[in-house]
Design a protein around this motif. Structure first.
Motif, PDB file in Angstrom:
ATOM      1  N   UNK A   1      -3.570  16.646   9.754  1.00  0.00           N
ATOM      2  CA  UNK A   1      -2.361  16.276   9.058  1.00  0.00           C
ATOM      3  C   UNK A   1      -2.722  15.339   7.913  1.00  0.00           C
ATOM      4  N   UNK A   2      -1.824  15.261   6.969  1.00  0.00           N
ATOM      5  CA  UNK A   2      -2.063  14.415   5.799  1.00  0.00           C
ATOM      6  C   UNK A   2      -0.776  13.698   5.427  1.00  0.00           C
ATOM      7  N   UNK A   3      -0.945  12.613   4.721  1.00  0.00           N
ATOM      8  CA  UNK A   3       0.157  11.785   4.252  1.00  0.00           C
ATOM      9  C   UNK A   3      -0.006  11.644   2.748  1.00  0.00           C
ATOM     10  N   UNK A   4       1.057  11.881   2.012  1.00  0.00           N
ATOM     11  CA  UNK A   4       1.007  11.695   0.563  1.00  0.00           C
ATOM     12  C   UNK A   4       1.708  10.390   0.243  1.00  0.00           C
ATOM     13  N   UNK A   5       0.998   9.523  -0.435  1.00  0.00           N
ATOM     14  CA  UNK A   5       1.501   8.196  -0.773  1.00  0.00           C
ATOM     15  C   UNK A   5       1.878   8.181  -2.251  1.00  0.00           C
ATOM     16  N   UNK A   6       3.145   7.868  -2.509  1.00  0.00           N
ATOM     17  CA  UNK A   6       3.650   7.805  -3.884  1.00  0.00           C
ATOM     18  C   UNK A   6       3.902   6.345  -4.240  1.00  0.00           C
ATOM     19  N   UNK A   7       3.355   5.914  -5.364  1.00  0.00           N
ATOM     20  CA  UNK A   7       3.570   4.560  -5.866  1.00  0.00           C
ATOM     21  C   UNK A   7       3.958   4.656  -7.337  1.00  0.00           C
ATOM     22  N   UNK A  13      -1.465   9.842  -3.862  1.00  0.00           N
ATOM     23  CA  UNK A  13      -2.730   9.753  -3.135  1.00  0.00           C
ATOM     24  C   UNK A  13      -2.532  10.446  -1.793  1.00  0.00           C
ATOM     25  N   UNK A  14      -3.445  11.333  -1.424  1.00  0.00           N
ATOM     26  CA  UNK A  14      -3.370  12.024  -0.143  1.00  0.00           C
ATOM     27  C   UNK A  14      -4.318  11.333   0.831  1.00  0.00           C
ATOM     28  N   UNK A  15      -3.756  10.881   1.947  1.00  0.00           N
ATOM     29  CA  UNK A  15      -4.535  10.243   3.002  1.00  0.00           C
ATOM     30  C   UNK A  15      -4.559  11.181   4.199  1.00  0.00           C
ATOM     31  N   UNK A  16      -5.717  11.321   4.824  1.00  0.00           N
ATOM     32  CA  UNK A  16      -5.874  12.199   5.984  1.00  0.00           C
ATOM     33  C   UNK A  16      -6.184  11.356   7.215  1.00  0.00           C
ATOM     34  N   UNK A  17      -6.149  11.996   8.382  1.00  0.00           N
ATOM     35  CA  UNK A  17      -6.493  11.299   9.620  1.00  0.00           C
ATOM     36  C   UNK A  17      -7.828  10.592   9.447  1.00  0.00           C
TER      37      UNK A  17
END
Length: 43
Positions: A1-7, A13-17
């Protein structure tokens, strides 16, 4: 799974496990391993 961080004023920025999420402008010193956001999987 991945998390997309918007600032603001930044590219997403895509963060993964295994990556570490930080928000120094709001919570200095706070860290969270991205995999801790998802419920545990049971086999």
């Amino acid at each position: 799974m991945a998390l997309t961080l918007y600032r603001l004023d930044s590219d997403p920025v895509i963060l993964k496990n295994g990556d570490i999420l930080t928000v120094p402008e709001l919570l200095p010193g706070w860290e969270l391993v991205v995999s801790e956001l998802w419920p545990p999987e049971f086999e």
